[in-house]
Design a protein around this motif. Structure first.
Motif, PDB file in Angstrom:
ATOM      1  N   ASP A 191      47.358  41.879  30.055  1.00 15.91           N
ATOM      2  CA  ASP A 191      48.715  41.996  30.617  1.00 15.91           C
ATOM      3  C   ASP A 191      48.792  41.464  32.049  1.00 15.91           C
ATOM      4  N   VAL A 192      48.204  40.284  32.238  1.00 16.61           N
ATOM      5  CA  VAL A 192      48.311  39.562  33.508  1.00 16.61           C
ATOM      6  C   VAL A 192      48.752  38.141  33.178  1.00 16.61           C
ATOM      7  N   SER A 193      49.130  37.386  34.179  1.00 15.64           N
ATOM      8  CA  SER A 193      49.562  36.016  33.933  1.00 15.64           C
ATOM      9  C   SER A 193      48.375  35.056  34.003  1.00 15.64           C
ATOM     10  N   PRO A 194      48.455  33.940  33.282  1.00 15.70           N
ATOM     11  CA  PRO A 194      47.396  32.933  33.388  1.00 15.70           C
ATOM     12  C   PRO A 194      47.206  32.435  34.821  1.00 15.70           C
ATOM     13  N   SER A 195      48.315  32.356  35.587  1.00 11.53           N
ATOM     14  CA  SER A 195      48.174  31.900  36.971  1.00 11.53           C
ATOM     15  C   SER A 195      47.380  32.900  37.802  1.00 11.53           C
ATOM     16  N   GLN A 196      47.521  34.202  37.501  1.00 11.75           N
ATOM     17  CA  GLN A 196      46.699  35.204  38.194  1.00 11.75           C
ATOM     18  C   GLN A 196      45.225  34.965  37.871  1.00 11.75           C
ATOM     19  N   LEU A 197      44.927  34.738  36.608  1.00 13.44           N
ATOM     20  CA  LEU A 197      43.535  34.510  36.213  1.00 13.44           C
ATOM     21  C   LEU A 197      42.958  33.279  36.901  1.00 13.44           C
ATOM     22  N   ARG A 198      43.747  32.200  36.952  1.00 11.01           N
ATOM     23  CA  ARG A 198      43.262  30.989  37.624  1.00 11.01           C
ATOM     24  C   ARG A 198      42.973  31.269  39.092  1.00 11.01           C
ATOM     25  N   TYR A 199      43.887  32.003  39.740  1.00  9.29           N
ATOM     26  CA  TYR A 199      43.696  32.344  41.147  1.00  9.29           C
ATOM     27  C   TYR A 199      42.454  33.209  41.327  1.00  9.29           C
ATOM     28  N   TRP A 200      42.289  34.232  40.488  1.00  8.56           N
ATOM     29  CA  TRP A 200      41.131  35.121  40.602  1.00  8.56           C
ATOM     30  C   TRP A 200      39.846  34.344  40.375  1.00  8.56           C
ATOM     31  N   GLU A 201      39.888  33.378  39.479  1.00  4.95           N
ATOM     32  CA  GLU A 201      38.694  32.578  39.226  1.00  4.95           C
ATOM     33  C   GLU A 201      38.383  31.668  40.416  1.00  4.95           C
ATOM     34  N   ARG A 202      39.411  31.059  41.000  1.00  5.82           N
ATOM     35  CA  ARG A 202      39.200  30.223  42.192  1.00  5.82           C
ATOM     36  C   ARG A 202      38.607  31.035  43.337  1.00  5.82           C
ATOM     37  N   LYS A 203      39.043  32.289  43.469  1.00  4.86           N
ATOM     38  CA  LYS A 203      38.548  33.164  44.540  1.00  4.86           C
ATOM     39  C   LYS A 203      37.150  33.714  44.232  1.00  4.86           C
ATOM     40  N   GLY A 204      36.666  33.513  42.996  1.00  7.88           N
ATOM     41  CA  GLY A 204      35.343  33.995  42.622  1.00  7.88           C
ATOM     42  C   GLY A 204      35.323  35.427  42.129  1.00  7.88           C
ATOM     43  N   ALA A 242      33.096  41.341  28.635  1.00 12.04           N
ATOM     44  CA  ALA A 242      33.006  42.116  29.881  1.00 12.04           C
ATOM     45  C   ALA A 242      34.066  41.677  30.884  1.00 12.04           C
ATOM     46  N   THR A 243      34.428  40.395  30.847  1.00 14.13           N
ATOM     47  CA  THR A 243      35.453  39.896  31.774  1.00 14.13           C
ATOM     48  C   THR A 243      36.808  40.503  31.447  1.00 14.13           C
ATOM     49  N   LEU A 244      37.087  40.711  30.152  1.00 13.83           N
ATOM     50  CA  LEU A 244      38.343  41.376  29.774  1.00 13.83           C
ATOM     51  C   LEU A 244      38.414  42.742  30.425  1.00 13.83           C
ATOM     52  N   PHE A 245      37.334  43.520  30.329  1.00 11.89           N
ATOM     53  CA  PHE A 245      37.338  44.852  30.934  1.00 11.89           C
ATOM     54  C   PHE A 245      37.431  44.779  32.455  1.00 11.89           C
ATOM     55  N   GLN A 246      36.793  43.786  33.039  1.00 16.93           N
ATOM     56  CA  GLN A 246      36.873  43.593  34.491  1.00 16.93           C
ATOM     57  C   GLN A 246      38.313  43.297  34.905  1.00 16.93           C
ATOM     58  N   VAL A 247      38.969  42.387  34.189  1.00 19.32           N
ATOM     59  CA  VAL A 247      40.357  42.023  34.503  1.00 19.32           C
ATOM     60  C   VAL A 247      41.269  43.234  34.322  1.00 19.32           C
ATOM     61  N   MET A 248      41.056  43.983  33.245  1.00 17.81           N
ATOM     62  CA  MET A 248      41.875  45.179  33.023  1.00 17.81           C
ATOM     63  C   MET A 248      41.680  46.192  34.149  1.00 17.81           C
ATOM     64  N   TYR A 263      46.858  49.005  45.170  1.00 22.53           N
ATOM     65  CA  TYR A 263      45.824  48.430  46.025  1.00 22.53           C
ATOM     66  C   TYR A 263      46.017  46.922  46.154  1.00 22.53           C
ATOM     67  N   THR A 264      45.552  46.381  47.256  1.00 21.25           N
ATOM     68  CA  THR A 264      45.559  44.928  47.431  1.00 21.25           C
ATOM     69  C   THR A 264      44.512  44.321  46.508  1.00 21.25           C
ATOM     70  N   LEU A 265      44.605  43.017  46.268  1.00 27.64           N
ATOM     71  CA  LEU A 265      43.663  42.363  45.368  1.00 27.64           C
ATOM     72  C   LEU A 265      42.208  42.526  45.823  1.00 27.64           C
ATOM     73  N   PRO A 266      41.867  42.281  47.087  1.00 30.13           N
ATOM     74  CA  PRO A 266      40.460  42.454  47.479  1.00 30.13           C
ATOM     75  C   PRO A 266      39.951  43.891  47.279  1.00 30.13           C
ATOM     76  N   VAL A 267      40.802  44.872  47.560  1.00 35.22           N
ATOM     77  CA  VAL A 267      40.400  46.272  47.382  1.00 35.22           C
ATOM     78  C   VAL A 267      40.287  46.587  45.891  1.00 35.22           C
ATOM     79  N   ALA A 268      41.211  46.078  45.082  1.00 37.91           N
ATOM     80  CA  ALA A 268      41.159  46.295  43.633  1.00 37.91           C
ATOM     81  C   ALA A 268      39.875  45.718  43.048  1.00 37.91           C
ATOM     82  N   VAL A 269      39.497  44.533  43.492  1.00 37.56           N
ATOM     83  CA  VAL A 269      38.254  43.906  43.023  1.00 37.56           C
ATOM     84  C   VAL A 269      37.051  44.744  43.449  1.00 37.56           C
TER      85      VAL A 269
END
Length: 126
Positions: A9-22, A40-46, A56-62
């Motif tokens: 339940d996220v957008s493909p653009s979010q995934l691309r951004y998260w992947e670019r950020k590592g 495992a990546t599915l569970f990580q993304v969820m 939470y902000t993205l860095p804190v969520a990660v």
């Protein structure tokens, strides 16, 4: 990527951004080919999405998701190392957690009762 985005339940653009950020990784056999993700990546993304939804902000969520995953690895290690036996009894499920380090003549057992209450007990090692 589309399937992962839909499942989490996220957008493909979010995934691309998260992947670019590592924050997440995919496998690609060729440049411009479709992204392949491990389960495992599915569970990580969820998990990341859960923390984002909590505000939470993205860095804190990660970071929180990384911490949760590390705790799960520790818990898995505990299960592998410390569960010596499981047995159904009249009281509930008995889990033998093995001997105490400082007193190997005593062992610990957990009894998981039908009401989901858990009791820990010491018993003499045979």
């Amino acid at each position: 990527m589309r399937e992962l985005a839909e499942a989490a339940d996220v957008s493909p653009s979010q995934l691309r951004y998260w992947e670019r950020k590592g924050y997440i990784q995919s496998e690609q056999t060729q440049e411009n080919s479709s992204h392949k993700y491990q389960l495992a990546t599915l569970f990580q993304v969820m998990g990341i999405k859960y923390y984002l939804d909590e505000g939470y902000t993205l860095p804190v969520a990660v970071a929180k998701e990384d911490e949760r995953r590390n705790q799960m690895k520790d818990f898995q290690r505990f299960i592998v190392d410390r569960v010596f036996d499981l047995e159904a009894t009249k009281e509930g499920t008995r889990i033998d957690l093995g001997p105490l380090a400082e007193n190997p003549k005593k062992s610990v057992e957990a009894i998981v009762k039908e009401d989901d209450h858990v009791e820990l007990r010491l018993f003499d090692t045979k």
